[in-house]
Design a protein around this motif. Structure first.
Motif, PDB file in Angstrom:
ATOM      1  N   HIS A 132      42.300   8.424  56.020  1.00 40.47           N
ATOM      2  CA  HIS A 132      42.037   7.052  55.599  1.00 40.47           C
ATOM      3  C   HIS A 132      40.632   6.587  55.972  1.00 40.47           C
ATOM      4  O   HIS A 132      40.278   5.438  55.756  1.00 40.47           O
ATOM      5  CB  HIS A 132      43.091   6.128  56.200  1.00 40.47           C
ATOM      6  CG  HIS A 132      44.471   6.539  55.802  1.00 40.47           C
ATOM      7  ND1 HIS A 132      45.019   6.219  54.581  1.00 40.47           N
ATOM      8  CD2 HIS A 132      45.396   7.306  56.438  1.00 40.47           C
ATOM      9  CE1 HIS A 132      46.223   6.742  54.489  1.00 40.47           C
ATOM     10  NE2 HIS A 132      46.471   7.413  55.595  1.00 40.47           N
ATOM     11  N   LYS A 133      39.858   7.487  56.542  1.00 43.02           N
ATOM     12  CA  LYS A 133      38.508   7.154  56.972  1.00 43.02           C
ATOM     13  C   LYS A 133      37.558   7.187  55.787  1.00 43.02           C
ATOM     14  O   LYS A 133      37.602   8.092  54.968  1.00 43.02           O
ATOM     15  CB  LYS A 133      38.063   8.160  58.041  1.00 43.02           C
ATOM     16  CG  LYS A 133      36.729   7.855  58.638  1.00 43.02           C
ATOM     17  CD  LYS A 133      36.450   8.812  59.791  1.00 43.02           C
ATOM     18  CE  LYS A 133      35.099   8.498  60.392  1.00 43.02           C
ATOM     19  NZ  LYS A 133      34.842   9.267  61.591  1.00 43.02           N
ATOM     20  N   LYS A 134      36.719   6.183  55.706  1.00 44.62           N
ATOM     21  CA  LYS A 134      35.682   6.149  54.674  1.00 44.62           C
ATOM     22  C   LYS A 134      34.418   6.727  55.300  1.00 44.62           C
ATOM     23  O   LYS A 134      33.931   6.226  56.309  1.00 44.62           O
ATOM     24  CB  LYS A 134      35.440   4.704  54.232  1.00 44.62           C
ATOM     25  CG  LYS A 134      34.519   4.575  53.045  1.00 44.62           C
ATOM     26  CD  LYS A 134      34.318   3.118  52.679  1.00 44.62           C
ATOM     27  CE  LYS A 134      35.227   2.776  51.533  1.00 44.62           C
ATOM     28  NZ  LYS A 134      35.020   1.419  51.032  1.00 44.62           N
ATOM     29  N   TYR A 135      33.929   7.800  54.739  1.00 39.43           N
ATOM     30  CA  TYR A 135      32.759   8.467  55.296  1.00 39.43           C
ATOM     31  C   TYR A 135      31.488   7.893  54.693  1.00 39.43           C
ATOM     32  O   TYR A 135      31.454   7.525  53.532  1.00 39.43           O
ATOM     33  CB  TYR A 135      32.826   9.971  55.011  1.00 39.43           C
ATOM     34  CG  TYR A 135      33.920  10.659  55.784  1.00 39.43           C
ATOM     35  CD1 TYR A 135      33.676  11.187  57.037  1.00 39.43           C
ATOM     36  CD2 TYR A 135      35.199  10.752  55.263  1.00 39.43           C
ATOM     37  CE1 TYR A 135      34.677  11.806  57.760  1.00 39.43           C
ATOM     38  CE2 TYR A 135      36.213  11.369  55.983  1.00 39.43           C
ATOM     39  CZ  TYR A 135      35.941  11.897  57.219  1.00 39.43           C
ATOM     40  OH  TYR A 135      36.930  12.496  57.925  1.00 39.43           O
ATOM     41  N   PRO A 136      30.414   7.837  55.492  1.00 38.53           N
ATOM     42  CA  PRO A 136      29.136   7.334  54.950  1.00 38.53           C
ATOM     43  C   PRO A 136      28.595   8.321  53.912  1.00 38.53           C
ATOM     44  O   PRO A 136      28.884   9.513  53.964  1.00 38.53           O
ATOM     45  CB  PRO A 136      28.227   7.274  56.176  1.00 38.53           C
ATOM     46  CG  PRO A 136      28.822   8.233  57.153  1.00 38.53           C
ATOM     47  CD  PRO A 136      30.303   8.247  56.887  1.00 38.53           C
ATOM     48  N   ALA A 137      27.825   7.808  53.003  1.00 39.03           N
ATOM     49  CA  ALA A 137      27.241   8.659  51.957  1.00 39.03           C
ATOM     50  C   ALA A 137      26.361   9.731  52.587  1.00 39.03           C
ATOM     51  O   ALA A 137      25.788   9.534  53.656  1.00 39.03           O
ATOM     52  CB  ALA A 137      26.421   7.798  51.008  1.00 39.03           C
ATOM     53  N   LEU A 138      26.278  10.852  51.930  1.00 41.37           N
ATOM     54  CA  LEU A 138      25.426  11.964  52.346  1.00 41.37           C
ATOM     55  C   LEU A 138      25.789  12.518  53.723  1.00 41.37           C
ATOM     56  O   LEU A 138      24.920  12.934  54.475  1.00 41.37           O
ATOM     57  CB  LEU A 138      23.953  11.553  52.325  1.00 41.37           C
ATOM     58  CG  LEU A 138      23.439  11.057  50.976  1.00 41.37           C
ATOM     59  CD1 LEU A 138      22.019  10.555  51.114  1.00 41.37           C
ATOM     60  CD2 LEU A 138      23.521  12.136  49.917  1.00 41.37           C
ATOM     61  N   SER A 139      27.048  12.475  54.066  1.00 38.28           N
ATOM     62  CA  SER A 139      27.464  13.043  55.349  1.00 38.28           C
ATOM     63  C   SER A 139      28.099  14.407  55.110  1.00 38.28           C
ATOM     64  O   SER A 139      28.177  14.892  53.992  1.00 38.28           O
ATOM     65  CB  SER A 139      28.459  12.121  56.038  1.00 38.28           C
ATOM     66  OG  SER A 139      29.711  12.227  55.403  1.00 38.28           O
TER      67      SER A 139
END
Length: 161
Positions: A132-139
């Motif tokens: 359910h975690k939203k990851y930052p872009a370009l990670s």
């Protein structure tokens, strides 16, 4: 003026409004394994989350509780991050603490727990918190198996990003 807290849903019946006890051991918290990651993710979501490990006093400046029983009437959900054989008293502790929900992580589930939860009236949820975690872009989220398994799951924005 106080801001109203936004409540996000993880699964039907589990939200960021619940209070969580993340059950692990010193090794799973200190070496930043799944118990530590689940506890940190819940905190980043804005949830009240308490680490529970018998063999640990503090982690990242937070008190670690030695048992779920210490959190009686403070928690609504237990998140076990240990193998089933490492937590034989899970259901007894959940019942004593008044917990009616257990969110089983990958590999923490057993048929015995299923039967016990049905008898005790405890709601069962299965699946990884990190889905359910939203990851930052370009990670490097593309390398995380939880990212792929939870691709269509509802996401909770982190408070850090």
């Amino acid at each position: 003026m106080a801001r109203e807290k936004t409540i996000f849903s993880f699964l039907e019946g589990l939200t960021t409004e619940d209070t969580f006890a993340v059950l692990g051991n010193a090794q799973k918290f200190k070496t930043h394994k799944h118990a530590w990651k689940a506890w940190r993710a819940l905190k980043e979501f804005g949830c009240s989350a308490y680490p529970v490990a018998e063999d640990l006093q503090r982690i990242d400046g937070s008190k670690v509780y030695s048992s779920v029983q210490e959190l009686k009437d403070k928690i609504t959900v237990i998140v076990p991050c240990l193998l089933p054989e490492e937590m034989p008293s899970l259901l007894t502790e959940a019942s004593f603490a008044g917990v009616k929900k257990i969110w089983f992580q990958e590999q923490t589930w057993s048929q015995g727990f299923k039967e016990g939860c049905e008898k005790m009236g405890i709601q069962v949820f299965r699946g990884c918190v990190l889905r359910h975690k939203k990851y930052p872009a370009l990670s490097l989220c593309y390398l995380n198996p939880c990212y792929w398994h939870g691709l269509k799951d509802s996401k909770v924005p982190s408070k850090r990003y």
